[in-house]
Design an enzyme around this catalytic site. Structure first.
Site, PDB file in Angstrom:
ATOM      1  N   ASN A  85       0.831  -1.189   0.000  1.00  0.00           N
ATOM      2  CA  ASN A  85       0.000   0.000   0.000  1.00  0.00           C
ATOM      3  C   ASN A  85       0.876   1.254   0.000  1.00  0.00           C
ATOM      4  O   ASN A  85       2.099   1.166  -0.019  1.00  0.00           O
ATOM      5  CB  ASN A  85      -0.954  -0.039   1.199  1.00  0.00           C
ATOM      6  CG  ASN A  85      -2.285   0.623   0.901  1.00  0.00           C
ATOM      7  OD1 ASN A  85      -2.351   1.619   0.193  1.00  0.00           O
ATOM      8  ND2 ASN A  85      -3.349   0.072   1.458  1.00  0.00           N
ATOM      9  N   HIS A 115      24.195  -1.264  10.842  1.00  0.00           N
ATOM     10  CA  HIS A 115      25.422  -0.560  11.202  1.00  0.00           C
ATOM     11  C   HIS A 115      26.130  -1.302  12.321  1.00  0.00           C
ATOM     12  O   HIS A 115      25.479  -1.941  13.151  1.00  0.00           O
ATOM     13  CB  HIS A 115      25.100   0.878  11.634  1.00  0.00           C
ATOM     14  CG  HIS A 115      24.437   1.652  10.545  1.00  0.00           C
ATOM     15  ND1 HIS A 115      25.143   2.303   9.566  1.00  0.00           N
ATOM     16  CD2 HIS A 115      23.130   1.838  10.237  1.00  0.00           C
ATOM     17  CE1 HIS A 115      24.305   2.869   8.725  1.00  0.00           C
ATOM     18  NE2 HIS A 115      23.072   2.600   9.109  1.00  0.00           N
ATOM     19  N   GLY A 142      -0.299  -1.662   8.754  1.00  0.00           N
ATOM     20  CA  GLY A 142       0.249  -0.338   8.502  1.00  0.00           C
ATOM     21  C   GLY A 142       1.240   0.120   9.567  1.00  0.00           C
ATOM     22  O   GLY A 142       1.053  -0.118  10.752  1.00  0.00           O
ATOM     23  N   THR A 165      11.786  -7.373  15.557  1.00  0.00           N
ATOM     24  CA  THR A 165      13.215  -7.455  15.854  1.00  0.00           C
ATOM     25  C   THR A 165      13.735  -8.889  15.784  1.00  0.00           C
ATOM     26  O   THR A 165      14.944  -9.090  15.854  1.00  0.00           O
ATOM     27  CB  THR A 165      13.510  -6.894  17.254  1.00  0.00           C
ATOM     28  OG1 THR A 165      12.817  -7.681  18.224  1.00  0.00           O
ATOM     29  CG2 THR A 165      13.083  -5.437  17.371  1.00  0.00           C
ATOM     30  N   ARG A 180       5.948  -9.208  19.727  1.00  0.00           N
ATOM     31  CA  ARG A 180       5.920 -10.479  20.443  1.00  0.00           C
ATOM     32  C   ARG A 180       4.769 -11.321  19.907  1.00  0.00           C
ATOM     33  O   ARG A 180       3.753 -10.787  19.467  1.00  0.00           O
ATOM     34  CB  ARG A 180       5.713 -10.246  21.935  1.00  0.00           C
ATOM     35  CG  ARG A 180       6.808  -9.400  22.561  1.00  0.00           C
ATOM     36  CD  ARG A 180       6.893  -9.637  24.047  1.00  0.00           C
ATOM     37  NE  ARG A 180       7.767  -8.705  24.738  1.00  0.00           N
ATOM     38  CZ  ARG A 180       9.080  -8.659  24.639  1.00  0.00           C
ATOM     39  NH1 ARG A 180       9.705  -9.482  23.849  1.00  0.00           N
ATOM     40  NH2 ARG A 180       9.787  -7.773  25.316  1.00  0.00           N
TER      41      ARG A 180
END
Length: 184
Positions: A85, A115, A142, A165, A180
């Protein structure tokens, strides 16, 4: 033989985001984004043709609503029926693979650029990339952010605004920051 910064980048090694190859690829992607993002009322065929000019692979029926932003585009693979979208960002210094029929909400960010964690190394300007792989039939709400190196399994759901993550197992629902598992 000395390896180019682009070769190092594509291998996921430490590299500098500079040099003639990288600068030419960035300029090419920028010119492409100017054209793509100016064509809001494009047909499915025109969208597919434009995506195929830049991306490594574009499956049948894949669609992106502009505006869209990426680093290079040439490291992005979209499966058949993929939908992104409005206002998505893909930083594709290495491979980003999105499986068939995956749907991605507005303002989602898929990031491969990373990095060094050590400040001294980071100070040198070196960076690296870790690929992102998204399976088939995934739904990403979104504003979600997928960090470098993430794999999302087939049929997973990622809640709006989630910051992913860690890898997401097939069929799992994740939400939150950090994301989670809330349902399997």
């Amino acid at each position: 033989m000395m390896r180019s910064e682009k070769d190092k980048m594509l291998a996921g090694e430490l590299y500098r985001a500079e040099g003639p190859e990288i600068e030419a690829d960035v300029a090419r992607a920028g010119a492409w984004m100017d054209r793509f993002n100016a064509t809001v009322a494009q047909s499915a065929e025109d969208c597919h043709a434009l995506l195929s000019e830049l991306f490594a692979e574009v499956g049948e029926g894949a669609r992106i609503r502009p505006p869209f932003h990426c680093d290079y585009g040439s490291n992005i693979r979209l499966g058949a029926g993929v939908f992104l979208n409005y206002d998505c960002v893909i930083l594709d210094v290495v491979a980003v693979t999105i499986g068939d029929r995956t749907q991605i909400g507005p303002k989602v960010q898929i990031l491969t650029a990373d990095h060094p964690r050590d400040p001294e190394t980071r100070r040198t300007g070196l960076e690296f990339g870790r690929p992102v792989r998204i399976g088939e039939d995934v739904w990403i709400g979104g504003g979600a952010i997928l960090l470098p190196g993430i794999t999302v399994g087939d049929g997973a759901l990622i809640g709006a605004g989630a910051v992913v993550t860690r890898d997401v197992p097939a069929g799992a629902t994740v939400a939150g920051n950090p994301a989670r598992i809330i349902d399997r």
